[in-house]
Design an enzyme around this catalytic site. Structure first.
Site, PDB file in Angstrom:
ATOM      1  CE  LYS B  52      -4.338  -1.615   0.581  1.00 48.15           C
ATOM      2  NZ  LYS B  52      -5.467  -1.255  -0.302  1.00 48.15           N
ATOM      3  CB  SER B  77      -9.575   0.467  10.328  1.00 43.94           C
ATOM      4  OG  SER B  77     -10.304  -0.525   9.646  1.00 43.94           O
TER       5      SER B  77
END
Lengths: 313, 313
Positions: B52, B77
């Site tokens: 990511k 989250s």
């Protein structure tokens, strides 16, 4: 006749394509925390999960055809057992591994998984040695000691050789110290390439025989210990002690709490599995933070064999 | 205007020195078990422990000076939250991360550790979106979606680009699929370089919306799910679905038991920490062992963020 850089170079040539050339990782987290620039040579990602495969392969590959045919034997319940088993399997020769009856079944299974024969013995050094003797006598197998052997030391030194060739400009290299095989090989490789680079070592306070030996100027054997760094319980040999005396800048002793904390922190921050023995080096660098502030440090991560059902947290 | 190989190459140039060029590992154990030759591209060893960071950095680095000054916002989250927080910190701009009040405190702490502001919201998608809207309105921050964004997709594709440039002659590349950002970027990179290489994906049976969407030829949103692969609970977007339809050879669904078993096996045999989402790819290759027997397969290991106090065994 002691080990030289040429021996380490010859080992590296012999091991090409046999061992993994393990990656060198960096961690901004640890750089910040320690105030150093750290280069982690990940021998936990080596075959069998430990640097031990380098030495074992280097020894097995040097056996004459005749000796090789009779196989190899050792007594170990640690990483050397698996390393020798796999090295023998890869050469296609038999291996006998003498293991105490109280060794974890997962370790026996791992050794058998590499095709070696597990020879049970009573859980004492005397029984281990006598059993290995008996196997040698009965089979003609060659005994391969986990660290008191020039071929093992030269093989172990190839990790530092790769590291020094990958990362230019290191100020220091640090390894854990148990029997002293990895540390000895590292001394030879590092100082063969650059005598200015400091060689450091880390040891649990609960198994500080190497630190005490260097301080006393004589080999003090390890006593019984409860350290969680199970790879570091062994004593130096005369051979490894002599090399350490000549080359090691400092041995730093560390607490069990620090070992545990750094082991978990490496798992969490670096996403690699290290065994407690490895965590000693980070605890040592942190303890001596001010002495080595701003240095570039090569950190040999020695192995990653742990029981996932018995983690120390 | 869709993402192209040139976008992935531009992202790679932009990310040089910003992201880790992660190692490619091999495992004789897995090669034997799967009957393939596997090359593991270890994005679990990427900064923040997941691929990511590539997309988040690629997006943040393309903001104009003016937009950048107002910062970035997202709701997540998961790994995107940490990735965006670190990418913003590295550019020296503010980041607001909208997180539900029931998110684990360890995740909140990680995001705060990168200097971002955690904005609490109720644990519903509506509340997450409304809260992010409010932050955008109040601060002028740019919203960075975790996967429905060409810059994120191009950044994610740089992992496969590196892999294809490191390992020549792959027959297939496999990734997990959740929202489809990693898989889309991988499609673009792999087929941009070589249209003959198959792109495969893995998905939990309990969250098989991508597999069902491809089969139905229309986007079917993900429903609630109890899969342990918490990174794969999200739905495709129209953008990622269109790319998958054009490029993906097969999506293989796998059981929770297989995910759990491969996760643990990778820890034990490869000594790297992978999260459950990653383990899907190994379970998928094993399920389709006969279809890909003898292939060389690039395996994108997507991340390694797990709670060490709550392991699934």
């Amino acid at each position: 006749m002691s080990v030289t850089l040429d021996d380490v170079r010859a080992a590296a040539a012999r091991l090409e394509g046999v061992v993994h050339e393990t990656p060198v990782l960096t961690s901004s987290y640890y750089d910040d925390r320690l105030g150093m620039r750290c280069f982690f040579k990940c021998e936990n990602l080596q075959k069998v999960g430990a640097f031990k495969f380098r030495g074992a392969s280097n020894a097995v590959l040097q056996l004459s055809e005749e000796d090789a045919a009779n196989g190899v034997v050792t007594h170990s319940s640690g990483n050397h057992a698996q390393a020798l088993a796999l090295a023998a399997e890869q050469r296609g020769i038999p291996a006998w591994i003498v293991m105490p009856t109280d060794a974890p079944s997962v370790k026996r299974a791992a050794v058998k998984g590499y095709g070696a024969t597990v020879v049970p013995c009573a859980p004492t050094l005397a029984s281990r040695e006598a059993t290995a003797e008996r196997v040698m006598h009965e089979t003609g197998a060659t005994f391969i000691h986990p660290y008191d052997d020039d071929r093992i030391i030269a093989g172990a030194g190839t990790a530092a050789l790769e590291l020094m060739e990958t990362v230019i400009g290191l100020d220091a290299v640090i390894t854990p110290v148990g029997g002293g095989g990895l540390l000895s090989g590292t001394c030879i490789a590092v100082h063969g390439l650059d005598p200015e680079v400091m060689v450091l070592a880390a040891e649990p306070e609960l198994a500080d025989d190497a630190a005490r030996s260097l301080e006393a100027g004589e080999l003090i054997p390890a006593g019984p210990t409860t350290t969680i760094a199970d790879g570091l319980k062994t004593s130096l040999s005369a051979r490894t002690f002599a090399i350490l005396q000549q080359h090691v800048h400092e041995i730093v002793t560390v607490t069990e709490d620090a070992i545990r904390e750094h082991m978990r922190t490496v798992w969490e921050r670096m996403k690699i599995i290290i065994e407690p023995s490895c965590a000693t080096v980070l605890a040592a660098l942190e303890k001596r933070r001010s002495a080595y502030a701003g240095s570039s440090v090569g950190v040999i991560i020695s192995g990653g064999n742990v029981d996932l059902d018995n983690l120390p947290w």
